[in-house]
Design a protein around this motif. Structure first.
Motif, short mmCIF file in Angstrom:
data_model
loop_
_atom_site.label_atom_id
_atom_site.label_comp_id
_atom_site.label_asym_id
_atom_site.label_seq_id
_atom_site.Cartn_x
_atom_site.Cartn_y
_atom_site.Cartn_z
N ARG A 180 0.69 -1.11 0.21
CA ARG A 180 0.14 0.27 0.45
C ARG A 180 0.58 1.12 0.32
O ARG A 180 0.26 2.23 -0.47
CB ARG A 180 -0.57 -0.07 1.20
N GLY A 181 1.57 1.05 0.90
CA GLY A 181 2.98 2.55 1.12
C GLY A 181 3.33 2.70 -0.52
O GLY A 181 3.54 4.23 -0.91
N ASP A 182 3.07 2.04 -1.61
CA ASP A 182 4.02 2.18 -2.77
C ASP A 182 2.56 3.33 -3.37
O ASP A 182 3.07 3.27 -4.88
CB ASP A 182 4.45 0.61 -3.77
N VAL A 183 1.47 2.90 -3.25
CA VAL A 183 0.95 3.27 -4.11
C VAL A 183 0.51 4.52 -3.76
O VAL A 183 -0.31 5.75 -3.05
CB VAL A 183 -0.74 2.45 -3.60
N TRP A 184 1.21 5.59 -4.98
CA TRP A 184 0.61 7.12 -4.36
C TRP A 184 1.24 7.69 -5.94
O TRP A 184 2.15 7.40 -6.84
CB TRP A 184 2.17 7.70 -3.32
N GLY A 185 0.97 9.01 -6.38
CA GLY A 185 0.80 9.72 -7.52
C GLY A 185 0.77 11.20 -7.65
O GLY A 185 0.59 11.72 -6.35
N ASP A 186 0.92 11.94 -8.05
CA ASP A 186 1.30 13.65 -8.43
C ASP A 186 0.10 13.66 -9.58
O ASP A 186 0.23 13.54 -10.29
CB ASP A 186 2.90 13.60 -9.24
#
Ligand SMILES: Cc1ncc(C[n+]2csc(CCOP(=O)(O)OP(=O)(O)O)c2C)c(N)n1
Length: 566
Positions: A180-186
């Protein structure tokens, strides 16, 4: 023994990670069609409940909807489909968007990585298939790569020249786990243009110097002005220079076409001898966000090479200097380039003479108006365009298919105001684009009226999506220019092949009856006098409507068609 204590990683499924990565980039809606390999993705969308999914009746139209949505929302349009046929069917929409600099992301699910190379049903090489047609593409092999690959896709789509991306998402990759910690975006990468780049200041100075010396500068604007939101900077510069502003078809919306500076569309699909004369009179041409392609320049004859100095503004460094020897290449975002020129010309003002432009426009519209008033049957395309113009509000969105609609509307439908209010699929000009693109446009801007204008050839290629419009109660008006012929091609056989008409006529269809069967309120119109009343009623309805207009075929029309298809 001395191992550090690690917090247990919280994992989500690959399919969930895809949906969450889209959300992280601001995606709210996906257009698409289900398939066996897409079941985990659909289940993730169902469970997360964070994404609006618009079910389409074919993947080509899902991609066209994503395209129309992106053009109107300024955000990435997303479409999806399954493996095999889902990939080959989504492809036409993907290539159109890519070549039109519209950022859409297509996701095709795929057979499992573990099933590759075993003659698995629907397997095909999606990487090779999509590579030449997209700005960026990838096939996922591992669930853990999902966040990185999606971030890269958004960056590729919305920076520099916007374009389309494709991701193949295998079945087992959807079922694997992602931290889950890898799931990020700009989220800023979800809109375009996302990372504007400014031009070289020394070239801006050179451009300003050339413009100060110009006698008859002329802008030719492509889709880049509207894509970049550079309309304000363009008008300021045009007024400083007293210069006319012509556009390509995709450039409509760069300037309010009622303004004294506006010339209208130039080129071989919507340009007329009058607008061509304005191009030929220029001593400096400033191309803005325009590839100076074959249609805009009438096969590189207008402007004629060597007759005008060229300033070429484009975000793609490969564009300036490709088709014309360029005096000043300005590589950068259109808005920033024009703003830089405005700044460099601060305090300067030139009394331009727009009388010639005014005369040319008057001459063009005098001819048009005479035909638009005609009560002859079959109804003349000019009558359709003028009646539609009268019936529509300024903020309406009009989408045109090739054939009769695109050149006639491009030439004579005046865009009132700026921004995206009129568009067509000018990269490939495939028939059957307008209906689906109008649906995507409506989803992006539901508060205004959207109209799709198509030939009957196009109707045959998009009719299935009428069900989607009915199911979603989309208040779009579909207009069919009905003439029982692939008219544009027949007109080409007339002008270029001594009227040896061959295999271009097809049978008469009552499109209103067909649409009626889908549940679309429809009318067939044969008499010019009925047109206004029927159109007004259709435009005011709260659900989808279709007006089937029996029209004069192109090969029976005179100028300017004979020039367009020459
Ligand atoms: C998918 C596709 N196939 C073929 C063409 C070539 N083409 C360009 S215009 C045209 C005829 C259009 O016919 P119709 O939609 O009936 O409009 P009309 O010209 O009669 O107004 C054709 C076949 C195309 N643009 N797209």
């Amino acid at each position: 023994m001395n191992k550090p204590v690690e917090a247990p990683a919280v994992a989500i499924s690959g399919a969930e990670a895809v949906v969450e990565m889209l959300r992280a980039h601001g995606v709210e809606v996906i257009f698409g069609l289900c398939g066996d390999t897409s079941l985990p993705l659909y289940d993730a969308m169902a469970r997360l409940g964070s994404m609006r999914h618009i079910l389409t009746r074919d993947e080509r139209h899902a991609a066209y909807m994503a395209d129309g949505y992106a053009r109107l929302s300024g955000k990435v349009g997303v479409c999806e489909g399954p493996s095999g046929g889902g990939a080959t069917y989504i492809l036409p929409g993907l290539v159109e968007a890519n070549e039109s600099s519209v950022p859409i992301l297509a996701i095709n699910t795929d057979v499992s990585v573990s099933s590759r190379g075993k003659f698995t049903l629907t397997e095909l090489d999606q990487r090779a298939l999509m590579k030449p047609l997209t700005k960026w593409n990838a096939v996922l092999d591992r669930s853990a790569d999902i966040p990185r690959v999606l971030r890269k896709a958004f960056e590729a789509m919305t920076t520099g020249r916007p374009g389309a991306a494709h991701i193949a998402l295998p079945f087992d990759v959807q079922n694997g786990s992602v931290e889950r910690g890898d799931v990020w975006g700009d989220p800023t990468l979800g809109s375009f243009p996302s990372r504007r780049v400014a031009p070289d200041p020394s070239l801006v100075e050179l451009g300003a110097k050339l413009l100060r010396r110009a006698k008859n500068p002329l802008f030719i604007c492509g889709g880049g002005v509207v894509l970049s939101g550079a309309e304000g900077e363009l008008l300021a510069l045009a007024e400083t220079l007293g210069a006319p502003v012509a556009t390509t078809i995709s450039g409509k919306g760069s300037i309010d076409e009622r303004s004294a500076n506006a010339v209208g569309v130039v080129g071989s699909n919507g340009g007329t001898p009058e607008t061509r004369a304005v191009v030929d009179a220029a001593d400096v041409v400033i191309f803005v966000g325009c590839r100076a392609g074959s249609v805009t320049t009438e096969r590189w004859r207008h402007p004629a090479p060597g007759t005008a100095r060229i300033i070429h503004i484009d975000v793609d460094p490969a564009v300036p200097g490709t088709n014309y020897q360029v005096d000043v290449p300005l590589v950068g975002d259109a808005r920033l380039c024009l703003a830089a020129l405005n700044q460099a010309l601060e305090g300067y003002r030139r009394e331009g003479d727009l009388k010639f432009v005014e005369q040319q426009k008057r001459a063009k519209f005098e001819k048009f108006d005479a035909l638009a008033r005609s009560d002859e049957t079959p109804i003349k395309p000019e009558r359709v365009v003028s009646t539609l113009s009268e019936c529509l509000d300024e903020d309406a969105i009009v989408v045109a298919d090739p054939g009769t609609p695109c050149p006639y509307l491009s030439a004579y439908y005046l865009v009132r105001g700026t921004g995206r209010r009129y568009f067509s699929n000018r990269a490939h000009g495939a028939l059957g684009y307008a209906a689906a693109a109008s649906m995507g446009a409506h989803v992006a801007r539901p508060q205004v009226k959207t109209v799709a204008v198509m030939g009957d050839g196009s109707f045959g290629m998009c009719v299935g999506e009428l069900e989607t419009a009915v199911r979603l109660k989309l208040p779009i008006t579909f207009i069919v220019i009905s003439n029982a012929v692939y008219g544009w091609i027949k007109a080409g056989q007339k002008t270029g092949y001594s009227q040896r008409y061959f295999s271009v006529d097809f049978g008469v269809t009552d499109h209103a009856k067909v649409a009626d069967a889908f549940g679309v309120k429809s009318r067939r119109v044969t008499q010019p006098a009925e047109l206004s009343g029927v159109l007004k009623k259709a435009l005011a309805a709260d659900g989808p409507t279709l007006v089937d207009i029996v029209c004069q075929p192109l090969h029976e029309a005179k100028a300017p068609v004979s020039e367009w298809v020459a």
